[in-house]
Design a protein around this motif. Sequence first.
Motif, PDB file in Angstrom:
ATOM      1  N   LYS A  52       0.139  18.961  -1.795  1.00  0.00           N
ATOM      2  CA  LYS A  52      -0.924  18.107  -2.052  1.00  0.00           C
ATOM      3  C   LYS A  52      -1.095  17.106  -1.057  1.00  0.00           C
ATOM      4  O   LYS A  52      -2.082  16.765  -0.421  1.00  0.00           O
ATOM      5  CB  LYS A  52      -0.800  17.478  -3.476  1.00  0.00           C
ATOM      6  N   THR A  53       0.055  16.739  -0.446  1.00  0.00           N
ATOM      7  CA  THR A  53       0.126  15.668   0.743  1.00  0.00           C
ATOM      8  C   THR A  53      -0.515  16.381   2.074  1.00  0.00           C
ATOM      9  O   THR A  53      -1.353  15.615   2.627  1.00  0.00           O
ATOM     10  CB  THR A  53       1.494  15.383   0.997  1.00  0.00           C
ATOM     11  N   PHE A  73       7.041   9.704   2.648  1.00  0.00           N
ATOM     12  CA  PHE A  73       6.457   8.720   1.919  1.00  0.00           C
ATOM     13  C   PHE A  73       6.458   9.478   0.523  1.00  0.00           C
ATOM     14  O   PHE A  73       6.686   8.897  -0.617  1.00  0.00           O
ATOM     15  CB  PHE A  73       5.251   8.187   2.320  1.00  0.00           C
ATOM     16  N   ALA A  74       5.691  10.531   0.515  1.00  0.00           N
ATOM     17  CA  ALA A  74       5.362  11.378  -0.734  1.00  0.00           C
ATOM     18  C   ALA A  74       6.550  11.801  -1.485  1.00  0.00           C
ATOM     19  O   ALA A  74       6.921  11.547  -2.492  1.00  0.00           O
ATOM     20  CB  ALA A  74       4.393  12.583  -0.552  1.00  0.00           C
ATOM     21  N   GLU A  75       7.561  12.125  -0.651  1.00  0.00           N
ATOM     22  CA  GLU A  75       8.761  12.815  -1.401  1.00  0.00           C
ATOM     23  C   GLU A  75       9.448  11.558  -1.813  1.00  0.00           C
ATOM     24  O   GLU A  75      10.133  11.613  -2.713  1.00  0.00           O
ATOM     25  CB  GLU A  75       9.553  13.394  -0.204  1.00  0.00           C
ATOM     26  N   LYS A  76       9.419  10.281  -0.993  1.00  0.00           N
ATOM     27  CA  LYS A  76      10.273   9.227  -1.564  1.00  0.00           C
ATOM     28  C   LYS A  76       9.641   8.710  -3.006  1.00  0.00           C
ATOM     29  O   LYS A  76      10.360   8.376  -3.946  1.00  0.00           O
ATOM     30  CB  LYS A  76      10.304   8.112  -0.688  1.00  0.00           C
ATOM     31  N   LEU A  77       8.292   8.798  -2.824  1.00  0.00           N
ATOM     32  CA  LEU A  77       7.582   8.311  -4.383  1.00  0.00           C
ATOM     33  C   LEU A  77       7.985   9.363  -5.312  1.00  0.00           C
ATOM     34  O   LEU A  77       8.116   8.986  -6.582  1.00  0.00           O
ATOM     35  CB  LEU A  77       6.146   8.258  -4.105  1.00  0.00           C
ATOM     36  N   ALA A  78       7.947  10.623  -5.009  1.00  0.00           N
ATOM     37  CA  ALA A  78       8.072  11.588  -6.043  1.00  0.00           C
ATOM     38  C   ALA A  78       9.867  11.550  -6.469  1.00  0.00           C
ATOM     39  O   ALA A  78       9.852  11.873  -7.815  1.00  0.00           O
ATOM     40  CB  ALA A  78       8.195  13.127  -5.386  1.00  0.00           C
ATOM     41  N   ALA A  90       4.329  -0.446  -9.962  1.00  0.00           N
ATOM     42  CA  ALA A  90       3.353  -0.801  -8.795  1.00  0.00           C
ATOM     43  C   ALA A  90       4.081  -1.523  -7.780  1.00  0.00           C
ATOM     44  O   ALA A  90       3.617  -1.139  -6.511  1.00  0.00           O
ATOM     45  CB  ALA A  90       1.908  -1.752  -9.267  1.00  0.00           C
ATOM     46  N   SER A  91       5.024  -2.449  -8.199  1.00  0.00           N
ATOM     47  CA  SER A  91       5.639  -3.224  -6.961  1.00  0.00           C
ATOM     48  C   SER A  91       6.520  -2.385  -6.311  1.00  0.00           C
ATOM     49  O   SER A  91       6.608  -2.507  -4.822  1.00  0.00           O
ATOM     50  CB  SER A  91       6.712  -4.302  -7.611  1.00  0.00           C
ATOM     51  N   VAL A  92       7.045  -1.284  -6.579  1.00  0.00           N
ATOM     52  CA  VAL A  92       7.651  -0.230  -6.180  1.00  0.00           C
ATOM     53  C   VAL A  92       6.902   0.496  -4.866  1.00  0.00           C
ATOM     54  O   VAL A  92       7.338   0.796  -3.785  1.00  0.00           O
ATOM     55  CB  VAL A  92       8.550   0.594  -6.750  1.00  0.00           C
ATOM     56  N   VAL A  93       5.885   0.907  -5.382  1.00  0.00           N
ATOM     57  CA  VAL A  93       4.893   1.446  -4.459  1.00  0.00           C
ATOM     58  C   VAL A  93       4.472   0.764  -3.515  1.00  0.00           C
ATOM     59  O   VAL A  93       4.477   1.235  -2.136  1.00  0.00           O
ATOM     60  CB  VAL A  93       3.652   2.100  -5.509  1.00  0.00           C
ATOM     61  N   GLU A  94       4.258  -0.575  -3.735  1.00  0.00           N
ATOM     62  CA  GLU A  94       3.710  -1.566  -2.724  1.00  0.00           C
ATOM     63  C   GLU A  94       4.774  -1.738  -1.827  1.00  0.00           C
ATOM     64  O   GLU A  94       4.599  -1.820  -0.488  1.00  0.00           O
ATOM     65  CB  GLU A  94       3.184  -2.890  -3.226  1.00  0.00           C
ATOM     66  N   GLY A  95       6.102  -1.889  -2.204  1.00  0.00           N
ATOM     67  CA  GLY A  95       7.120  -1.864  -1.507  1.00  0.00           C
ATOM     68  C   GLY A  95       7.378  -0.589  -0.141  1.00  0.00           C
ATOM     69  O   GLY A  95       7.600  -0.941   0.892  1.00  0.00           O
ATOM     70  N   PHE A  96       7.191   0.419  -0.995  1.00  0.00           N
ATOM     71  CA  PHE A  96       7.200   1.763   0.075  1.00  0.00           C
ATOM     72  C   PHE A  96       5.970   1.875   0.744  1.00  0.00           C
ATOM     73  O   PHE A  96       6.274   2.071   2.038  1.00  0.00           O
ATOM     74  CB  PHE A  96       7.231   2.842  -1.016  1.00  0.00           C
ATOM     75  N   LYS A  97       4.969   1.305   0.495  1.00  0.00           N
ATOM     76  CA  LYS A  97       3.785   1.125   1.353  1.00  0.00           C
ATOM     77  C   LYS A  97       4.149   0.277   2.685  1.00  0.00           C
ATOM     78  O   LYS A  97       3.825   0.794   3.824  1.00  0.00           O
ATOM     79  CB  LYS A  97       2.498   0.885   0.693  1.00  0.00           C
ATOM     80  N   LEU A 110      -1.702   6.151   3.105  1.00  0.00           N
ATOM     81  CA  LEU A 110      -0.771   5.727   2.309  1.00  0.00           C
ATOM     82  C   LEU A 110      -1.174   5.619   0.909  1.00  0.00           C
ATOM     83  O   LEU A 110      -0.685   6.051  -0.305  1.00  0.00           O
ATOM     84  CB  LEU A 110       0.312   4.733   2.423  1.00  0.00           C
ATOM     85  N   ASP A 111      -2.417   4.884   0.723  1.00  0.00           N
ATOM     86  CA  ASP A 111      -3.124   4.629  -0.563  1.00  0.00           C
ATOM     87  C   ASP A 111      -3.462   5.910  -1.518  1.00  0.00           C
ATOM     88  O   ASP A 111      -3.321   6.274  -2.237  1.00  0.00           O
ATOM     89  CB  ASP A 111      -4.206   3.733  -0.328  1.00  0.00           C
ATOM     90  N   LYS A 112      -4.006   6.817  -0.362  1.00  0.00           N
ATOM     91  CA  LYS A 112      -4.532   8.123  -1.012  1.00  0.00           C
ATOM     92  C   LYS A 112      -3.256   8.950  -1.302  1.00  0.00           C
ATOM     93  O   LYS A 112      -3.412   9.490  -2.444  1.00  0.00           O
ATOM     94  CB  LYS A 112      -5.211   9.097   0.316  1.00  0.00           C
ATOM     95  N   ILE A 113      -2.247   9.109  -0.850  1.00  0.00           N
ATOM     96  CA  ILE A 113      -1.214   9.706  -1.382  1.00  0.00           C
ATOM     97  C   ILE A 113      -0.700   8.949  -2.343  1.00  0.00           C
ATOM     98  O   ILE A 113      -0.016   9.870  -3.404  1.00  0.00           O
ATOM     99  CB  ILE A 113       0.129   9.676   0.013  1.00  0.00           C
ATOM    100  N   SER A 114      -0.404   7.886  -2.478  1.00  0.00           N
ATOM    101  CA  SER A 114       0.204   7.082  -3.761  1.00  0.00           C
ATOM    102  C   SER A 114      -0.565   7.266  -5.029  1.00  0.00           C
ATOM    103  O   SER A 114      -0.329   7.134  -5.968  1.00  0.00           O
ATOM    104  CB  SER A 114       0.428   5.770  -3.298  1.00  0.00           C
ATOM    105  N   SER A 115      -1.818   7.598  -4.756  1.00  0.00           N
ATOM    106  CA  SER A 115      -2.748   7.967  -5.982  1.00  0.00           C
ATOM    107  C   SER A 115      -2.336   9.234  -6.640  1.00  0.00           C
ATOM    108  O   SER A 115      -2.838   9.392  -7.605  1.00  0.00           O
ATOM    109  CB  SER A 115      -4.423   8.086  -5.678  1.00  0.00           C
ATOM    110  N   LEU A 116      -1.684  10.241  -6.053  1.00  0.00           N
ATOM    111  CA  LEU A 116      -0.985  11.344  -6.661  1.00  0.00           C
ATOM    112  C   LEU A 116      -0.128  10.803  -7.803  1.00  0.00           C
ATOM    113  O   LEU A 116       0.140  11.705  -8.556  1.00  0.00           O
ATOM    114  CB  LEU A 116      -0.134  12.274  -5.565  1.00  0.00           C
ATOM    115  N   PHE A 117       0.369   9.689  -7.609  1.00  0.00           N
ATOM    116  CA  PHE A 117       1.315   9.305  -8.671  1.00  0.00           C
ATOM    117  C   PHE A 117       0.750   8.134  -9.513  1.00  0.00           C
ATOM    118  O   PHE A 117      -0.213   7.438  -9.212  1.00  0.00           O
ATOM    119  CB  PHE A 117       2.544   8.700  -8.070  1.00  0.00           C
TER     120      PHE A 117
END
Length: 120
Positions: A52-53, A73-78, A90-97, A110-117
């Motif tokens: 998807k990424t 980034f996507a794998e870390k979020l996964a 959300a704070s974790v996502v923002e920190g990774f961004k 990064l915003d587009k990719i984080s929208s998968l989660f």
Amino acid sequence: MGKIVKGADDMYLKFTGKTAPDRVGKRYGASKPIATALYGANALAIRTIVEKTRSILSALDVPSGNWGVYIAFAEKLASKANAYDGIIPASVVEGFKAEFALKGADPAVLDKISSLFKPV
């Protein structure tokens, strides 16, 4: 010439082909349905996120030489989504961004990719 990038289906077929009972033993052959179910539940989830990424990166015309940081980034979020039962704070996502923006990633991508989660 075959496909260069393997998809989740290709990876599953490769796994099931490698685990034939005559190659790995009869005891494993008896438990193969359990092993393939676990492989499908665990390994293919990450593979799906990567695919998807890639789709997002292709749609946004990101040069393929820069894809590594976005896939990481996507794998870390996964990984965090798995730890947080699918819903990442959300704070974790923002920190990774912020972390990956410092590594040269575009915050809009990064915003587009984080929208998968699903951030909370």
